[in-house]
Scaffold this motif. Sequence first.
Motif, PDB file in Angstrom:
ATOM      1  N   GLY A 133       0.813  -1.201   0.000  1.00 27.47           N
ATOM      2  CA  GLY A 133       0.000   0.000   0.000  1.00 27.47           C
ATOM      3  C   GLY A 133       0.851   1.257   0.000  1.00 27.47           C
ATOM      4  O   GLY A 133       2.071   1.196   0.142  1.00 27.47           O
ATOM      5  N   GLY A 134       0.191   2.393  -0.159  1.00 21.01           N
ATOM      6  CA  GLY A 134       0.915   3.648  -0.137  1.00 21.01           C
ATOM      7  C   GLY A 134       0.066   4.799  -0.616  1.00 21.01           C
ATOM      8  O   GLY A 134      -1.138   4.654  -0.816  1.00 21.01           O
TER       9      GLY A 134
ATOM     10  N   TYR B  70     -10.148 -16.294   7.786  1.00 18.03           N
ATOM     11  CA  TYR B  70      -8.924 -15.644   8.258  1.00 18.03           C
ATOM     12  C   TYR B  70      -8.742 -14.309   7.529  1.00 18.03           C
ATOM     13  O   TYR B  70      -9.034 -14.209   6.343  1.00 18.03           O
ATOM     14  CB  TYR B  70      -7.713 -16.552   8.006  1.00 18.03           C
ATOM     15  CG  TYR B  70      -7.858 -17.913   8.621  1.00 18.03           C
ATOM     16  CD1 TYR B  70      -8.175 -19.019   7.839  1.00 18.03           C
ATOM     17  CD2 TYR B  70      -7.702 -18.090   9.997  1.00 18.03           C
ATOM     18  CE1 TYR B  70      -8.324 -20.274   8.402  1.00 18.03           C
ATOM     19  CE2 TYR B  70      -7.861 -19.337  10.564  1.00 18.03           C
ATOM     20  CZ  TYR B  70      -8.177 -20.436   9.764  1.00 18.03           C
ATOM     21  OH  TYR B  70      -8.330 -21.664  10.330  1.00 18.03           O
ATOM     22  N   TRP B  71      -8.193 -13.347   8.272  1.00 17.19           N
ATOM     23  CA  TRP B  71      -8.017 -11.994   7.750  1.00 17.19           C
ATOM     24  C   TRP B  71      -6.628 -11.471   8.102  1.00 17.19           C
ATOM     25  O   TRP B  71      -6.085 -11.777   9.157  1.00 17.19           O
ATOM     26  CB  TRP B  71      -9.058 -11.056   8.355  1.00 17.19           C
ATOM     27  CG  TRP B  71     -10.451 -11.367   7.916  1.00 17.19           C
ATOM     28  CD1 TRP B  71     -11.289 -12.307   8.440  1.00 17.19           C
ATOM     29  CD2 TRP B  71     -11.160 -10.740   6.854  1.00 17.19           C
ATOM     30  NE1 TRP B  71     -12.475 -12.313   7.759  1.00 17.19           N
ATOM     31  CE2 TRP B  71     -12.431 -11.350   6.781  1.00 17.19           C
ATOM     32  CE3 TRP B  71     -10.854  -9.718   5.955  1.00 17.19           C
ATOM     33  CZ2 TRP B  71     -13.396 -10.986   5.844  1.00 17.19           C
ATOM     34  CZ3 TRP B  71     -11.809  -9.343   5.028  1.00 17.19           C
ATOM     35  CH2 TRP B  71     -13.060  -9.974   4.979  1.00 17.19           C
ATOM     36  N   GLY B  72      -6.094 -10.653   7.181  1.00 23.13           N
ATOM     37  CA  GLY B  72      -4.873  -9.939   7.495  1.00 23.13           C
ATOM     38  C   GLY B  72      -5.180  -8.651   8.232  1.00 23.13           C
ATOM     39  O   GLY B  72      -6.345  -8.336   8.498  1.00 23.13           O
ATOM     40  N   GLN B  73      -4.136  -7.908   8.555  1.00 20.65           N
ATOM     41  CA  GLN B  73      -4.280  -6.670   9.309  1.00 20.65           C
ATOM     42  C   GLN B  73      -4.577  -5.473   8.420  1.00 20.65           C
ATOM     43  O   GLN B  73      -4.982  -4.423   8.921  1.00 20.65           O
ATOM     44  CB  GLN B  73      -3.013  -6.410  10.119  1.00 20.65           C
ATOM     45  CG  GLN B  73      -2.796  -7.432  11.235  1.00 20.65           C
ATOM     46  CD  GLN B  73      -3.930  -7.440  12.228  1.00 20.65           C
ATOM     47  OE1 GLN B  73      -4.303  -6.400  12.775  1.00 20.65           O
ATOM     48  NE2 GLN B  73      -4.515  -8.613  12.476  1.00 20.65           N
ATOM     49  N   GLY B  74      -4.351  -5.611   7.131  1.00 21.85           N
ATOM     50  CA  GLY B  74      -4.684  -4.533   6.210  1.00 21.85           C
ATOM     51  C   GLY B  74      -3.493  -3.677   5.825  1.00 21.85           C
ATOM     52  O   GLY B  74      -2.511  -3.575   6.568  1.00 21.85           O
ATOM     53  N   THR B  75      -3.606  -3.052   4.658  1.00 19.68           N
ATOM     54  CA  THR B  75      -2.601  -2.103   4.189  1.00 19.68           C
ATOM     55  C   THR B  75      -3.333  -0.898   3.598  1.00 19.68           C
ATOM     56  O   THR B  75      -4.313  -1.050   2.872  1.00 19.68           O
ATOM     57  CB  THR B  75      -1.660  -2.749   3.147  1.00 19.68           C
ATOM     58  OG1 THR B  75      -0.629  -1.818   2.789  1.00 19.68           O
ATOM     59  CG2 THR B  75      -2.391  -3.193   1.888  1.00 19.68           C
ATOM     60  N   GLN B  76      -2.858   0.290   3.942  1.00 19.01           N
ATOM     61  CA  GLN B  76      -3.546   1.514   3.540  1.00 19.01           C
ATOM     62  C   GLN B  76      -3.184   1.890   2.107  1.00 19.01           C
ATOM     63  O   GLN B  76      -2.001   1.931   1.737  1.00 19.01           O
ATOM     64  CB  GLN B  76      -3.155   2.658   4.476  1.00 19.01           C
ATOM     65  CG  GLN B  76      -3.742   4.010   4.100  1.00 19.01           C
ATOM     66  CD  GLN B  76      -5.236   4.096   4.335  1.00 19.01           C
ATOM     67  OE1 GLN B  76      -5.725   3.713   5.392  1.00 19.01           O
ATOM     68  NE2 GLN B  76      -5.973   4.626   3.357  1.00 19.01           N
ATOM     69  N   VAL B  77      -4.215   2.194   1.346  1.00 19.56           N
ATOM     70  CA  VAL B  77      -4.034   2.749   0.000  1.00 19.56           C
ATOM     71  C   VAL B  77      -4.725   4.110  -0.027  1.00 19.56           C
ATOM     72  O   VAL B  77      -5.918   4.207   0.286  1.00 19.56           O
ATOM     73  CB  VAL B  77      -4.639   1.831  -1.082  1.00 19.56           C
ATOM     74  CG1 VAL B  77      -4.610   2.515  -2.442  1.00 19.56           C
ATOM     75  CG2 VAL B  77      -3.883   0.510  -1.133  1.00 19.56           C
TER      76      VAL B  77
END
Length: 128
Positions: A9-10, A117-124
């Motif tokens: 992400g970014g 199951y889920w990840g912690q996420g990444t901001q876009v």
Amino acid sequence: QVQLVESGGGLVEAGDSLRLSCAASGRTFRNYFMGWFRQAPGKEREFVAGISWTSSRTYYADSVKGRFTISRDNAKNTLYLKMNTLKPDDTAVYYCAASTDSLTPYRVAATTRRYDYWGQGTQVTVSS
């Protein structure tokens, strides 16, 4: 159990591209149906794309169809989301998710509670 970690992400400008990755560890990655979801501030988590174990089936939300591509590399235990022609409305935290079921059709694959199951996420963040 499987652990999921998103990356890639970014902050980008409208029209740019990004590729998100989701690294899986734990149980055999290839046995899971995988999905990407996103959640913007003040909104519910929404389905973005999903892919079957063998990549034979893919599903996309209408809002990203033609711009985003989901893929997976079972040998590398990694899920990808290539995002092209990004828009400010794509701004959100992006999550990858795994399901032990073979999810079909679209309405099932797009259902949050179907994933185990889920990840912690990444901001876009896409600026205009």
